[in-house]
Design an enzyme around this catalytic site. Structure first.
Site, short mmCIF file in Angstrom:
data_model
loop_
_atom_site.label_atom_id
_atom_site.label_comp_id
_atom_site.label_asym_id
_atom_site.label_seq_id
_atom_site.Cartn_x
_atom_site.Cartn_y
_atom_site.Cartn_z
N ALA A 33 13.62 -33.56 18.89
CA ALA A 33 13.58 -33.39 17.42
C ALA A 33 15.01 -33.56 16.91
O ALA A 33 15.55 -32.73 16.18
CB ALA A 33 12.99 -32.04 17.01
N HIS A 38 22.67 -32.98 16.88
CA HIS A 38 22.55 -33.56 18.23
C HIS A 38 23.35 -34.87 18.33
O HIS A 38 24.00 -35.14 19.33
CB HIS A 38 21.09 -33.88 18.54
N GLN A 62 12.73 -20.92 28.44
CA GLN A 62 13.59 -20.24 27.47
C GLN A 62 12.83 -19.78 26.23
O GLN A 62 13.44 -19.32 25.27
CB GLN A 62 14.79 -21.12 27.09
N GLU A 149 28.47 -25.88 19.05
CA GLU A 149 28.88 -24.50 18.70
C GLU A 149 27.80 -23.80 17.87
O GLU A 149 27.87 -22.60 17.66
CB GLU A 149 30.21 -24.53 17.93
N ARG A 188 14.51 -26.24 14.03
CA ARG A 188 13.61 -25.22 13.48
C ARG A 188 13.69 -25.10 11.96
O ARG A 188 12.84 -24.43 11.36
CB ARG A 188 13.89 -23.86 14.13
P1 AMP Z 1 18.56 -27.92 21.02
O1 AMP Z 1 17.84 -29.22 21.02
O2 AMP Z 1 18.32 -27.11 19.81
O3 AMP Z 1 18.40 -27.17 22.31
O4 AMP Z 1 20.10 -28.28 20.94
C1 AMP Z 1 20.70 -29.16 21.86
C2 AMP Z 1 22.18 -29.13 21.68
O5 AMP Z 1 22.51 -29.53 20.35
C3 AMP Z 1 22.79 -27.72 21.87
O6 AMP Z 1 24.01 -27.85 22.57
C4 AMP Z 1 23.00 -27.26 20.46
O7 AMP Z 1 24.03 -26.31 20.33
C5 AMP Z 1 23.37 -28.57 19.78
N1 AMP Z 1 23.15 -28.47 18.33
C6 AMP Z 1 21.99 -28.12 17.71
N2 AMP Z 1 22.18 -28.07 16.38
C7 AMP Z 1 23.47 -28.39 16.15
C8 AMP Z 1 24.29 -28.50 14.98
N3 AMP Z 1 23.80 -28.28 13.76
N4 AMP Z 1 25.58 -28.84 15.12
C9 AMP Z 1 26.09 -29.07 16.36
N5 AMP Z 1 25.38 -28.97 17.50
C10 AMP Z 1 24.09 -28.64 17.40
#
Ligand code: AMP
Length: 279
Positions: A33, A38, A62, A149, A188
């Site tokens: 997503a 990302h 998780q 972060e 989300r």
């Molecule tokens: P997720 O798909 O939510 O597990 O996120 C994958 C990676 O993308 C993780 O390292 C998150 O911290 C990073 N990430 C998600 N949202 C953001 C954002 N708004 N800014 C920077 N990194 C993000």
């Protein structure tokens, strides 16, 4: 062209080809997503290494009971189009059986760092994250792995486990990408109803205000109380935590003589949002 592989042997074969050519590899783990947050990690990896491998796996370990594993947003075609546009080289998209075959019995838990804040409110969450990230790092053995972060505590947990387990990879953390109104991008956010979406930026606004105030010397405990109150007044249903913590250890602090971070998790309607800012 982004090559897609679904098995660990295929992943290793692709990486081996690059290694044999002397090419460096950056790994970007995601749950798909994909949004600009990302993609900023992908750009970071592309700038730092010669080959970029993105992983897409909605990691069941998780998610807690009653969490959104089944409804988590999934859009593989859109993700692929974005990765093509960014010039990623490889997509590793394993199924659950590839990652956790029958009989899988091992888990990675980071004591302390993994038990507080998010770990306290989402039992098992960091064990799930630490286990899958350890596996991905060992499978790919990249030069760098890039995290956001946005999940600040997660990036510290992952740094800790790579050091503790002597995994030879450099963990790099990229700043949070936000919507123009300040809301941190998140897969989300799609759950937010229109009225909730207008309230959501109050989270970043409040954290920024707390960071500024404690930076000026206003009492840390008082500011945490004030921040939680602001969120509830704005219409958040509940606040799991809003804390000022040491930026490296996440220990509680009473002043900001060392680098500090303000971190919060709060629920808006039924959507739980997290965010953080540096002091
Ligand atoms: P997720 O798909 O939510 O597990 O996120 C994958 C990676 O993308 C993780 O390292 C998150 O911290 C990073 N990430 C998600 N949202 C953001 C954002 N708004 N800014 C920077 N990194 C993000």
């Amino acid at each position: 062209m982004v090559e897609t592989v679904r098995t660990i042997p295929e992943l290793r074969a692709a990486l081996k080809r690059w290694r044999q050519q002397g090419e460096t590899v950056g790994l970007v783990p995601t749950m798909g997503a994909l949004h600009e947050g990302h993609l900023s990690l992908v750009r970071h990896a592309r700038a730092k290494t010669m080959r970029t491998c993105v992983t897409l796996f909605v990691n069941p370990k998780q998610f807690g009971p009653g969490e959104d594993l089944d409804s988590y947003p999934r859009d593989a075609a859109d993700d692929m189009a974005k990765l093509e546009a960014e010039g990623a080289d490889l997509l590793f998209q394993p199924g659950p059986e590839e990652v956790y075959p029958t009989g899988f019995a091992t888990s990675v838990h980071v004591d302390g760092l993994g038990d507080i804040l998010e770990g306290e409110h989402r039992p098992g969450f960091f064990t799930g994250v630490a286990t899958v990230v350890t596996k991905l790092l060992v499978q790919a053995l990249p030069d760098i792995a890039v995290f956001g972060e946005k999940d600040y505590q997660q990036s510290l947990v992952i740094r800790r486990l790579t050091r503790d387990l002597d995994i030879p990879v450099r963990i790099e953390a990229v700043p949070i990408v936000r919507e123009t109104d300040g809301l941190a991008m998140s897969s989300r956010n799609a759950y937010l109803k229109a009225d909730e979406r207008t309230i959501a930026p109050v989270l970043f606004g409040t954290l920024s205000q707390v960071a500024e105030n404690v930076g000026r010397g206003v009492n840390v405990a008082e500011q945490s109380e004030w921040g939680m109150d602001q969120l509830l007044r704005a219409g958040f249903a509940s606040v799991d935590y809003l804390n000022v913590r040491d930026a490296e250890t996440l220990d509680e602090v009473t002043d900001v003589s060392r680098p500090a971070r303000v971190l919060a998790a709060a629920t808006l309607g039924t959507t739980r949002l997290i965010d953080n800012v540096s002091v």
